[in-house]
Design an enzyme around this catalytic site. Sequence first.
Site: not given
Ligand code: AGP
Length: 617
Positions: A2, A27, A76, A112-113, A490, A494, A497, A513, A612
């Site tokens: 949110c 967000r 959200w 928000n929360g 990583e 990328k 996602e 394996h 995010k």
């Molecule tokens: C990575 O591209 C994602 N957006 C996600 O995995 C992110 O790294 C993860 O949610 C951790 O977020 P933070 O670094 O704000 O804790």
Amino acid sequence: MCGIVGFTGHRQAGPILLHGLEKLEYRGYDSAGLAVRNGSAPAEVVKSTGKLVKLEEKTDNGKALEGCCGIGHTRWATHGEPTQINAHPHVSGNCTGSASGTVESEVVGVHNGIIENYIELKEKLLRHGYSFYSSTDTEVVIKLIDYYYKKYQIGPIDAIAKTMVRVRGSYALEVMFSDYPNEIYVARKDSPMIIGIADGETYIASDVPAILNYTRSVYYIDNLEMARLLPGEAHFFNLNGDEVQKELTEVTFSAEAAEKGGYEHFMMKEIHEQPRVIADTLHSAVQNGIIDLGLDEEQLRQIRQIYIVACGSAYHVGVIGQYVTEDLTGVPVRVELASEFRYRKMKLEKDALVIIISQSGETADSLAALREAKKNGIRTFSIVNVVGSSIAREADSVFYTKAGPEIAVATTKAYSAQLIAMYLFAIRLGEVRDTIKDTKPLLEELEKLPDKVERLLEDKERLQWFASKLGNTKDVFYIGRGLDYAICLEGSLKLKEISYIHSEAYAAGELKHGTISLIEDGRLVIGCLTQPELYEKTLSNMVEVKSRGAYLMAVANYGYYSIEDTADFTVYIPRTDPHFAGSLAVIPMQLLAYYTAVGRGEDVDKPRNLAKSVTVE
Ligand code: AGP
């Protein structure tokens, strides 16, 4: 997550609130709403589901709402479907089915929360004659404030304080009381909130980009604090209702820093900011060869175990940090997913250091892991990008990366900045414990990384060309050994996602394996080969999958030209110290993911289902 915004000043609030919500769209949300008051008149509430543009149409870009005081929200959904009636703001009275219009309510608010005990509170309020129009936890908390406000005939701060004592969970709360025109009351626990002041006006938001166009002078409200906000004034209170003094802080990055800067997407802009971000982060901690991460030297000497705890890409930084730290210092390192760590009943070494890595500093799982570590008396160190965020302020010490605001959901520059922080931590630890005799060559190599990243970015058209062939690709494998495996983690995240192509990172030696049974004609396998002593091993794994029909891409050091006998497409990275290769090999993987997603017409900056910052469990 949110997003909340608020404004009280001498201009019309509606347009300002909507502008702020636009800056918070990244967000992630599924509905939105505003409440605006004109002097002592009751608040006018307007809500809508879907994208913000619907709310803008409903309110003629906010101009249809008269008044200079208001709050806004992008929701959200966590409790209750993403419907209009569940959208915020919520009120202490009843809300018509249209969920819009003037409300004769004492209390109107956004949140928000997550309120974890909202069911029991709802039952309490039902027993006291309240009725509910939504299935949200937020409506419960707004009505609880109203309950205390009326029952004890107390002021807003006292009513909110009683509520804070009674609720369990997280909140960044904004509330307007009909008896207090032009005032907004806020309270915070665990969820982010920032308060800006300029020219006799006051702004509230979940994050800095929402207010940067108006002010850089901000207050950070701490956990379990409240504030009474008037035009150009902010008064802070602790849970006892005592006023606390706060200093205004200047936000260093500018408004355009949070804009796209001429790129099509925030993600591409942020990929290109990595050379500067690496340099800025490095120079913020190293002056004249001296590394200062704000860590006590004696404590570094006493560490017998390191736990690195994080989520997603930050976790992947931790895996690289594990290899680098163990290799440079010999100190054992465990890397844990925060969502697992917080529930594992693991016996923590008392002479340990827990490192929490988090771009947002608000990730619920990482924050909970931090608190778990502190509860066990373990020293905590956080690597965070957002100044004043919860993890930053609750850890025993924090090192701020200098990535600036990262808007794209898929992290790139923050990831690169976190890698620099991890390298510096390992080098500093080795220096203090005498496992590194001379840090100069390592620091000199780190100084060269920005230029080497720059060179890789100049090669982006080749990645764009290769990505154009991936339109119908399914099930991609990223394989590597040692630190290369960590880089693959990583690279794989990328791709999946933002392009929604399923991929997975696999330790190359583990393929035989079981998983190698999935390799068939045309299956794309991306090999990462940056570690000299593992090159031949990984190459042989690539030959194995090629013999089973795989189509091969390689990310390898300049000079490893024999790879071209096996790989169908190779991206070479400049030579660097093997410990730092992740900072270079990730660049083509970021670009590949970006161009593949763009080629598939996906929403690169705001991928489906993702937020995010994941500030709920
Ligand atoms: C990575 O591209 C994602 N957006 C996600 O995995 C992110 O790294 C993860 O949610 C951790 O977020 P933070 O670094 O704000 O804790």
